[in-house]
Design a protein around this motif. Structure first.
Motif, mmCIF file in Angstrom:
data_model
loop_
_atom_site.group_PDB
_atom_site.id
_atom_site.type_symbol
_atom_site.label_atom_id
_atom_site.label_comp_id
_atom_site.label_asym_id
_atom_site.label_seq_id
_atom_site.Cartn_x
_atom_site.Cartn_y
_atom_site.Cartn_z
ATOM 1 N N ASP A 1 -52.181 18.737 -10.327
ATOM 2 C CA ASP A 1 -53.107 19.835 -10.057
ATOM 3 C C ASP A 1 -52.378 21.171 -10.013
ATOM 4 O O ASP A 1 -52.902 22.197 -10.474
ATOM 5 C CB ASP A 1 -53.828 19.589 -8.722
ATOM 6 C CG ASP A 1 -54.852 18.473 -8.816
ATOM 7 O OD1 ASP A 1 -55.184 18.071 -9.944
ATOM 8 O OD2 ASP A 1 -55.301 17.980 -7.761
ATOM 9 N N LEU A 2 -51.184 21.167 -9.459
ATOM 10 C CA LEU A 2 -50.386 22.392 -9.399
ATOM 11 C C LEU A 2 -50.062 22.885 -10.803
ATOM 12 O O LEU A 2 -50.161 24.080 -11.103
ATOM 13 C CB LEU A 2 -49.089 22.131 -8.622
ATOM 14 C CG LEU A 2 -48.123 23.309 -8.492
ATOM 15 C CD1 LEU A 2 -48.746 24.432 -7.682
ATOM 16 C CD2 LEU A 2 -46.811 22.849 -7.850
ATOM 17 N N ALA A 3 -49.689 21.956 -11.687
ATOM 18 C CA ALA A 3 -49.367 22.323 -13.068
ATOM 19 C C ALA A 3 -50.593 22.889 -13.775
ATOM 20 O O ALA A 3 -50.499 23.869 -14.526
ATOM 21 C CB ALA A 3 -48.831 21.097 -13.817
ATOM 22 N N LEU B 1 -53.113 24.402 -12.408
ATOM 23 C CA LEU B 1 -53.490 25.683 -11.818
ATOM 24 C C LEU B 1 -52.517 26.790 -12.201
ATOM 25 O O LEU B 1 -52.925 27.897 -12.552
ATOM 26 C CB LEU B 1 -53.557 25.553 -10.292
ATOM 27 C CG LEU B 1 -54.110 26.760 -9.522
ATOM 28 C CD1 LEU B 1 -55.516 27.090 -9.979
ATOM 29 C CD2 LEU B 1 -54.108 26.461 -8.023
ATOM 30 N N GLN B 2 -51.231 26.488 -12.169
ATOM 31 C CA GLN B 2 -50.223 27.508 -12.462
ATOM 32 C C GLN B 2 -49.992 27.694 -13.950
ATOM 33 O O GLN B 2 -49.626 28.779 -14.401
ATOM 34 C CB GLN B 2 -48.887 27.135 -11.795
ATOM 35 C CG GLN B 2 -48.881 27.260 -10.282
ATOM 36 C CD GLN B 2 -47.504 26.983 -9.707
ATOM 37 O OE1 GLN B 2 -46.695 26.251 -10.289
ATOM 38 N NE2 GLN B 2 -47.224 27.567 -8.547
ATOM 39 N N GLY B 3 -50.182 26.644 -14.736
ATOM 40 C CA GLY B 3 -49.841 26.713 -16.145
ATOM 41 C C GLY B 3 -48.339 26.613 -16.336
ATOM 42 O O GLY B 3 -47.564 26.670 -15.387
ATOM 43 N N GLY B 4 -47.907 26.451 -17.557
ATOM 44 C CA GLY B 4 -46.480 26.369 -17.834
ATOM 45 C C GLY B 4 -45.959 24.955 -17.711
ATOM 46 O O GLY B 4 -46.616 24.062 -17.184
ATOM 47 N N ALA C 1 -43.650 19.613 -16.427
ATOM 48 C CA ALA C 1 -44.695 19.190 -17.366
ATOM 49 C C ALA C 1 -45.774 18.366 -16.669
ATOM 50 O O ALA C 1 -46.322 17.427 -17.239
ATOM 51 C CB ALA C 1 -44.086 18.409 -18.530
ATOM 52 N N GLY C 2 -46.098 18.724 -15.426
ATOM 53 C CA GLY C 2 -47.155 18.050 -14.697
ATOM 54 C C GLY C 2 -46.718 16.818 -13.943
ATOM 55 O O GLY C 2 -47.477 16.279 -13.139
#
Length: 240
Positions: free
Chosen positions: A35-37, A39-42, A62-63
């Motif tokens: 979820d963090l990946a 939301l933040q992208g990248g 990469a998530g």
């Protein structure tokens, strides 16, 4: 052989329970990492979450969960990592604060609610580049036809399958490289210059505008070159 008159306690049970706890946290925190990946992208990211007892750092690659670290007054431990399993006592101290970490996560996510409410989701239609691209392609096609004809003439005269012809137009170096009877490329400005014709794709419209006039001068220089060759051949006297 003398036998030792006592047995040492096995750590299997403790290690097994430790590994079970770590696996459960890895699954749970792994979802938070995904979820963090999102939301933040990248491809990489981390976020720190503070509780009354310390700071939790969640890092993803990469998530995928890279690590989950707890830094408190009594312990500093990687609850989950790719390096090694945590020491059981440190793990127990950290897990006593895990619920507070999840609460901090929930509060952090809630902070994003409504963030995009006033952001416009309808935008003006962009202008089309079709007309300028069509005009660019028309000019480049005309250059291609002329350059291919020049290549054919050079191929016929030189008698080789590969070669190049260069000339300076207003101080700028132009180079036509041919392969058989076709122009392999047309480059302006020497090495590192601008390719008006190549196998990779058309030039920019700006480059076409900048150099189209110079191409006419390049063709004129070629014609003068051919005229000089003709004059030189006419001056030959081979006798009878």
């Amino acid at each position: 052989m003398t036998e030792i008159p006592f047995e040492a306690a096995s750590a299997d049970d403790v290690v097994g329970r430790r590994d079970d706890f770590v696996a459960a946290v890895r699954d749970h925190a792994g979802q938070l990492a995904r979820d963090l990946a999102r939301l933040q992208g990248g491809d990489y990211g981390r976020e720190a979450f503070r509780t009354d007892d310390g700071t939790w750092t969640l890092k993803h690659e990469a998530g995928d969960l890279e690590f989950l670290r707890f830094e408190g007054a009594k312990t500093d431990v990687y609850v989950v990592s790719t390096k090694q399993a945590p020491e059981p006592e440190a793990l127990a101290t950290a897990l006593a604060d895990y619920e507070a970490f999840v609460d901090a996560w929930d509060e952090w996510v809630a902070g994003y609610e409504g963030l995009l409410d006033d952001v416009p989701s309808e935008f003006p239609a962009p202008a089309s580049t079709a007309e300028v691209v069509a005009e660019r392609d028309r000019i480049v096609a005309a250059m291609r036809a002329t350059a291919d004809r020049m290549a054919g003439e050079l191929h016929r005269y030189e008698g080789t399958d590969y070669g190049s012809y260069t000339a300076r137009v207003d101080g700028t170096r132009w180079e036509l490289k041919w392969e058989a009877d076709r122009a392999s490329y047309l480059r302006v400005g020497g090495e590192g210059g601008t390719y008006l014709l190549s196998q990779y794709g058309p030039p920019s419209a700006e480059s076409v505008r900048e150099y189209a006039g110079g191409f006419e001068g390049f063709v004129t220089a070629f014609d003068d070159h051919v005229a000089e060759l003709e004059a030189a051949m006419k001056g030959l006297d081979v006798g009878e």
